[in-house]
Design a protein around this motif. Sequence first.
Motif, PDB file in Angstrom:
ATOM      1  N   GLY A 279      41.387  35.666  40.717  1.00  0.00           N
ATOM      2  CA  GLY A 279      41.634  36.211  38.832  1.00  0.00           C
ATOM      3  C   GLY A 279      41.867  37.691  38.388  1.00  0.00           C
ATOM      4  N   GLY A 280      41.033  37.774  38.995  1.00  0.00           N
ATOM      5  CA  GLY A 280      39.846  39.454  39.119  1.00  0.00           C
ATOM      6  C   GLY A 280      40.395  40.493  39.705  1.00  0.00           C
ATOM      7  N   PHE A 281      41.207  39.894  40.992  1.00  0.00           N
ATOM      8  CA  PHE A 281      41.563  40.555  41.972  1.00  0.00           C
ATOM      9  C   PHE A 281      43.051  40.987  41.501  1.00  0.00           C
ATOM     10  N   TRP A 282      43.582  40.302  40.906  1.00  0.00           N
ATOM     11  CA  TRP A 282      44.892  41.157  40.652  1.00  0.00           C
ATOM     12  C   TRP A 282      45.128  41.485  39.049  1.00  0.00           C
ATOM     13  N   LEU A 283      44.279  41.297  38.119  1.00  0.00           N
ATOM     14  CA  LEU A 283      44.060  42.347  36.825  1.00  0.00           C
ATOM     15  C   LEU A 283      43.732  43.441  37.716  1.00  0.00           C
ATOM     16  N   LEU A 284      43.037  43.736  38.431  1.00  0.00           N
ATOM     17  CA  LEU A 284      42.268  44.712  39.188  1.00  0.00           C
ATOM     18  C   LEU A 284      43.592  45.526  40.138  1.00  0.00           C
ATOM     19  N   THR A 285      44.233  45.188  40.619  1.00  0.00           N
ATOM     20  CA  THR A 285      45.799  45.356  41.693  1.00  0.00           C
ATOM     21  C   THR A 285      46.276  46.196  40.434  1.00  0.00           C
ATOM     22  N   ALA A 286      46.736  45.236  39.082  1.00  0.00           N
ATOM     23  CA  ALA A 286      48.165  45.282  38.068  1.00  0.00           C
ATOM     24  C   ALA A 286      47.047  46.743  37.671  1.00  0.00           C
ATOM     25  N   THR A 287      46.192  46.637  36.978  1.00  0.00           N
ATOM     26  CA  THR A 287      45.571  47.602  36.430  1.00  0.00           C
ATOM     27  C   THR A 287      45.955  49.277  37.507  1.00  0.00           C
ATOM     28  N   LEU A 288      45.463  49.407  38.701  1.00  0.00           N
ATOM     29  CA  LEU A 288      45.565  50.764  40.048  1.00  0.00           C
ATOM     30  C   LEU A 288      46.707  50.733  39.474  1.00  0.00           C
ATOM     31  N   LEU A 289      47.571  50.268  39.918  1.00  0.00           N
ATOM     32  CA  LEU A 289      49.038  50.386  39.881  1.00  0.00           C
ATOM     33  C   LEU A 289      50.158  51.151  39.041  1.00  0.00           C
TER      34      LEU A 289
ATOM     35  N   PHE B  51      35.762  55.324  43.549  1.00  0.00           N
ATOM     36  CA  PHE B  51      35.209  53.456  43.378  1.00  0.00           C
ATOM     37  C   PHE B  51      35.767  52.402  42.879  1.00  0.00           C
ATOM     38  N   SER B  52      36.994  52.740  42.774  1.00  0.00           N
ATOM     39  CA  SER B  52      38.081  51.043  42.086  1.00  0.00           C
ATOM     40  C   SER B  52      38.550  51.213  43.145  1.00  0.00           C
ATOM     41  N   VAL B  53      39.001  51.740  43.759  1.00  0.00           N
ATOM     42  CA  VAL B  53      40.074  51.628  45.712  1.00  0.00           C
ATOM     43  C   VAL B  53      38.848  50.568  46.113  1.00  0.00           C
ATOM     44  N   LEU B  54      37.212  51.864  46.491  1.00  0.00           N
ATOM     45  CA  LEU B  54      36.441  50.169  47.173  1.00  0.00           C
ATOM     46  C   LEU B  54      36.701  49.354  46.513  1.00  0.00           C
ATOM     47  N   SER B  55      36.071  49.351  45.618  1.00  0.00           N
ATOM     48  CA  SER B  55      36.089  47.846  45.317  1.00  0.00           C
ATOM     49  C   SER B  55      37.153  47.048  45.516  1.00  0.00           C
ATOM     50  N   TRP B  56      38.511  47.359  45.573  1.00  0.00           N
ATOM     51  CA  TRP B  56      39.777  46.945  45.408  1.00  0.00           C
ATOM     52  C   TRP B  56      39.697  45.977  47.226  1.00  0.00           C
ATOM     53  N   LEU B  57      38.931  47.147  48.118  1.00  0.00           N
ATOM     54  CA  LEU B  57      38.921  46.515  49.316  1.00  0.00           C
ATOM     55  C   LEU B  57      38.641  45.307  49.493  1.00  0.00           C
ATOM     56  N   THR B  58      36.954  45.187  49.000  1.00  0.00           N
ATOM     57  CA  THR B  58      36.505  45.001  48.853  1.00  0.00           C
ATOM     58  C   THR B  58      36.332  43.163  48.829  1.00  0.00           C
ATOM     59  N   PHE B  59      36.869  43.327  47.268  1.00  0.00           N
ATOM     60  CA  PHE B  59      37.619  42.182  47.300  1.00  0.00           C
ATOM     61  C   PHE B  59      39.175  41.632  47.909  1.00  0.00           C
ATOM     62  N   ALA B  60      39.862  42.981  48.105  1.00  0.00           N
ATOM     63  CA  ALA B  60      40.594  42.152  49.196  1.00  0.00           C
ATOM     64  C   ALA B  60      40.002  41.568  50.464  1.00  0.00           C
ATOM     65  N   THR B  61      39.598  42.559  51.058  1.00  0.00           N
ATOM     66  CA  THR B  61      38.940  42.214  52.945  1.00  0.00           C
ATOM     67  C   THR B  61      38.004  40.525  52.272  1.00  0.00           C
ATOM     68  N   LEU B  62      36.986  40.074  51.215  1.00  0.00           N
ATOM     69  CA  LEU B  62      36.231  38.518  50.570  1.00  0.00           C
ATOM     70  C   LEU B  62      37.945  37.686  50.965  1.00  0.00           C
ATOM     71  N   LEU B  63      38.995  37.687  49.999  1.00  0.00           N
ATOM     72  CA  LEU B  63      39.648  36.649  49.914  1.00  0.00           C
ATOM     73  C   LEU B  63      40.570  37.101  51.425  1.00  0.00           C
ATOM     74  N   ILE B  64      40.867  37.458  51.470  1.00  0.00           N
ATOM     75  CA  ILE B  64      41.495  37.264  52.748  1.00  0.00           C
ATOM     76  C   ILE B  64      40.315  37.027  54.042  1.00  0.00           C
ATOM     77  N   GLY B  65      39.039  37.080  54.158  1.00  0.00           N
ATOM     78  CA  GLY B  65      38.451  36.893  55.424  1.00  0.00           C
ATOM     79  C   GLY B  65      38.423  35.411  54.555  1.00  0.00           C
ATOM     80  N   ARG B  66      38.083  34.907  53.525  1.00  0.00           N
ATOM     81  CA  ARG B  66      37.847  33.618  53.279  1.00  0.00           C
ATOM     82  C   ARG B  66      39.269  32.486  53.638  1.00  0.00           C
ATOM     83  N   ALA B  67      40.245  32.826  53.448  1.00  0.00           N
ATOM     84  CA  ALA B  67      41.567  32.366  53.313  1.00  0.00           C
ATOM     85  C   ALA B  67      41.859  32.145  55.221  1.00  0.00           C
ATOM     86  N   ARG B  68      41.367  33.448  55.838  1.00  0.00           N
ATOM     87  CA  ARG B  68      41.939  33.310  57.156  1.00  0.00           C
ATOM     88  C   ARG B  68      40.643  32.672  57.980  1.00  0.00           C
ATOM     89  N   PHE B  69      39.382  33.148  57.530  1.00  0.00           N
ATOM     90  CA  PHE B  69      38.415  32.697  58.463  1.00  0.00           C
ATOM     91  C   PHE B  69      37.280  32.035  57.994  1.00  0.00           C
TER      92      PHE B  69
END
Length: 267
Positions: free
Chosen positions: A180-190, A212-230
């Motif tokens: 939920g936080g990731f999608w809200l952060l995505t909307a904020t950055l966009l 820092f915002s984009v680095l945070s977004w990339l970290t959360f995106a990597t975490l969610l992809i890693g959890r879903a794929r691996f």
Amino acid sequence: MVSFAYMHSSTSVLTWSLALAAACAYAIPAARIGETAARTSLGIAWALHAAFLAWGLLGEAPHFGFASALSITAWLMLTVYGVEQQLFPQLRTRALLGLLGAATVVLAALFPGMPLQVNASAWLPLHLALGIASYGLFAAAVVHAALMNHAEKRIRLAADQDSGIPLLTLERLTFRFVSGGFWLLTATLLAGWLFGETLYGRHWHWDHKAIFSVLSWLTFATLLIGRARFGWRGRHAVHMLYAGALLLLLAYAGSRFVMEVLLERLG
């Protein structure tokens, strides 16, 4: 010291009255004084905290800054806790939330932030709300991750789990908050990227806040992809969550702290 004149001129008697009343109410669950008393006082603290925030944002001299952002985040965490209590009455985080609430409400009274611009875009409050909401969900994820870590350690020691919620349930809740936080952060950055000129009077530019915002977004995106794929889980996933949350904290609260406190002190 931070300029006393600045803090005094920006903070009214009503603001301090609400802040201290909320902090006192938060102190009861923080001190672990009785189940019923803790539940009641936390509800009172939530209402007083809401009144404090509303007065700071909508009162005679609206202000907003790093401490306000942290205070709203703590209040949102308490709101999430109130909802969760209806689904998981055994959840035990009142003491931690009491400490966080008391600390952030007093901090916000000490450092009210900068005056809000009257001529700002009408869409700016929505953009700020999206960003702060993502803060709140990530903060809730961090608290649940800490509970999950604690539960895992107790399981390894063959001790009874004392978080009040099964480990797998804690894990699911943690990553739901992250999502939920990731999608809200995505909307904020966009929104900041596409409508920066409308919101702030300038196009998107790469300052420390954006980096820092984009680095945070990339970290959360990597975490969610890693959890879903691996299937990432456990300590590795929790450490990535902590890293992303720290980067996000530095992005807004950290940069505003530098402007409002350190630069004010140097000035």
